[in-house]
Design a protein around this motif. Structure first.
Motif, mmCIF file in Angstrom:
data_model
loop_
_atom_site.group_PDB
_atom_site.id
_atom_site.type_symbol
_atom_site.label_atom_id
_atom_site.label_comp_id
_atom_site.label_asym_id
_atom_site.label_seq_id
_atom_site.Cartn_x
_atom_site.Cartn_y
_atom_site.Cartn_z
ATOM 1 N N ASN B 90 4.543 -1.630 7.011
ATOM 2 C CA ASN B 90 4.203 -1.231 5.456
ATOM 3 C C ASN B 90 5.884 -1.889 5.480
ATOM 4 O O ASN B 90 5.630 -3.094 4.151
ATOM 5 N N LEU B 91 7.379 -2.332 5.709
ATOM 6 C CA LEU B 91 8.014 -2.934 5.756
ATOM 7 C C LEU B 91 8.530 -4.506 5.827
ATOM 8 O O LEU B 91 8.451 -5.203 4.689
ATOM 9 N N GLU B 92 7.284 -5.022 6.314
ATOM 10 C CA GLU B 92 6.795 -5.937 6.523
ATOM 11 C C GLU B 92 5.942 -6.386 5.517
ATOM 12 O O GLU B 92 6.407 -7.267 4.918
ATOM 13 N N ARG B 93 4.921 -5.790 4.765
ATOM 14 C CA ARG B 93 4.639 -6.245 3.995
ATOM 15 C C ARG B 93 5.660 -6.365 2.519
ATOM 16 O O ARG B 93 5.272 -7.643 2.063
ATOM 17 N N ALA B 94 6.339 -5.424 2.429
ATOM 18 C CA ALA B 94 7.663 -5.365 1.499
ATOM 19 C C ALA B 94 8.254 -6.479 0.941
ATOM 20 O O ALA B 94 8.473 -7.462 0.177
ATOM 21 N N LEU B 95 8.848 -6.841 2.951
ATOM 22 C CA LEU B 95 9.389 -8.224 2.151
ATOM 23 C C LEU B 95 8.661 -9.415 2.478
ATOM 24 O O LEU B 95 9.223 -10.345 1.883
ATOM 25 N N TRP B 96 7.437 -9.587 3.976
ATOM 26 C CA TRP B 96 7.533 -10.783 3.429
ATOM 27 C C TRP B 96 6.441 -10.886 2.551
ATOM 28 O O TRP B 96 6.182 -12.389 2.165
#
Lengths: 153, 294
Positions: B90-96
């Motif tokens: 989820n964090l990767e999706r948010a940042l990337w």
């Protein structure tokens, strides 16, 4: 009738010259304030030059720090009412100085304390001690500029 | 090619391919909250996600833009108010990718246009750190945007037009210091988000990269930090830049207030000297641009 005309003219003349005098006074107050601030900045720039290692005058840092400490309390006097942007538009002093006197007083006091503490720290031979004190002084400058100085154009 | 050499080069290719595949996602078990804390500061998360006098990382900082007022969200590990129910993905999706766990696009007030360059190892470390911070039950406030910007659907078009996802690519023609500086300035510290002007759609004008922003956050002017002598910081030495980022004094002795003071406090003063040197090296190698004037 003639006398009434004289009185009117006199009142008008004194009002106008009074306004002109107030404007001139505000300009002088602001220009004096600029000079004091430029003096702080001059000493700070000189200190920065030394601690960056660009000039060898390490023994002069404490002198600059003492100069800042001895002049720091002046900021308590140099923001009188009537020296704000409504009196002299070129000043960067924000109305918050006079609208929030308690917050401004705290910012002034913090600066005076940081200047005193830095004057002590600057006597140290330890570069780290000097830098930490200098950073705290800068924080006090910046905190006041943050809330009470207009953003640079 | 002799067979042995051919076998060796084939092995190299396989190793490269394997490392390429693993670079897409980092190993969560090898994450370090300590390194993550460093990334957290370098990325300046607290500057936007902690309100003055508010609970740390509970959000609520108002960002005034031409499109309306954004409120930053709670990013503490609280499962209701924060991101406690998120996964690393989820964090990767948010940042990337600039997308919420439910797939909805984020407004670019969240600087994912920069964070998309963040390396997988940095993201996994950041995630490890974010899980350790104090919970806050403070709910996130909804944005107050003017029509039609209040319609989130428009963001799909915006992302299609102006957002290019992808990790930071090192430039082999430049040295390690420059590349580290480029990575920090562009992807992690996201300097360009404030120091570059934006077009009418709120997208960064890349041909005016770091040339200042006449209409920055809160309607304030943000200075040109290219090495232009007149408009930018061309008269500053590398030491002037690193000293400013560490201590906050400009070469002429002034101390700025405003958003940059917070950036210095929360972010650049906490970097290693090596990283500050890298930022200075990158900034000094930029093409000098005149001040961005509207």
């Amino acid at each position: 009738m003639k006398r009434a005309g004289f009185v009117t003219a006199f009142v008008l003349a004194t009002t106008i010259s009074g306004a002109a005098f107030a404007a001139e006074e505000a300009k002088n107050l602001v220009e004096y304030r600029w000079s004091v601030m430029t003096a702080f900045g001059g000493h700070a720039a000189a200190i920065a030059k030394v601690v960056k290692g660009e000039v060898p005058y390490t023994d002069q840092v404490s002198g600059h720090a003492a100069a800042i400490a001895i002049t720091a309390p002046m900021i308590r006097d140099i923001f009188p009412k009537g020296s704000g942007p409504d009196a002299f538009a070129d000043t960067d002093a924000l109305p918050a100085i006079w609208d929030k006197p308690d917050a401004f007083k705290k910012a002034q006091d913090d600066f005076v304390v940081a200047a005193d503490e830095f004057a002590e720290a600057a006597k140290s031979d330890d570069r780290k001690t000097v830098l930490v004190g200098f950073k705290k002084l800068g924080d006090a400058c910046g905190a006041c500029h943050q809330d009470f100085r207009r953003e640079k154009k | 090619m002799p067979p042995l050499l051919r076998a060796a080069s084939l092995a190299c290719v396989i190793v490269l391919a394997a490392s390429g595949a693993s670079a897409a996602r980092a190993n969560e078990a090898a994450a370090s909250a300590e390194r993550g804390e460093y990334i957290f500061h370098a990325a300046g998360c607290a500057s936007c996600h902690t309100a003055k006098g508010g609970e740390p990382l509970a959000g609520g900082v108002a960002l005034d833009t031409p499109f309306g007022r954004f409120y930053t969200p709670n990013i503490t590990p609280d499962p209701q108010a924060g991101i406690g129910d998120w996964s690393l993905a989820n964090l990767e999706r948010a940042l990337w990718e600039g997308r919420a766990p439910d797939g909805k696009p984020y407004y670019p007030s969240f600087p994912y246009t920069s964070y998309t360059g963040m390396e997988a190892t940095d993201v996994v470390d950041l995630w490890a750190y974010l899980k350790t911070v104090e919970h806050s039950a403070e709910p996130s406030r909804p944005h107050e945007l003017s029509f039609p910007f209040s319609l989130r659907a428009g963001l799909h078009a915006w992302q299609f037009l102006f957002f290019e996802p992808g990790r930071f690519q090192a430039d082999a023609k430049r040295d390690e210091t420059w590349n580290r500086g480029a990575y920090l300035v562009r992807s992690v510290a996201h300097c360009g988000e404030c120091h570059t002007p934006r077009n009418v759609f709120g997208a960064i004008e890349h041909d005016r990269w770091l040339a200042g922003n006449p209409d920055g956050p809160d309607g304030k002017r943000v200075p040109n930090i290219t090495p232009d002598v007149k408009g930018g910081i061309g008269t500053w030495s590398a030491t002037d830049i690193t000293f400013y980022l560490e201590i906050g004094f400009e070469p002429k002795g002034d101390v700025a207030g405003g958003a940059m003071k917070q950036v210095i406090d929360e972010s650049t003063s906490r970097l290693t000297p090596v990283d500050r040197d890298a930022i200075a090296a990158y900034l000094q190698a930029l093409p000098p641009l005149p001040d961005a004037v509207r």
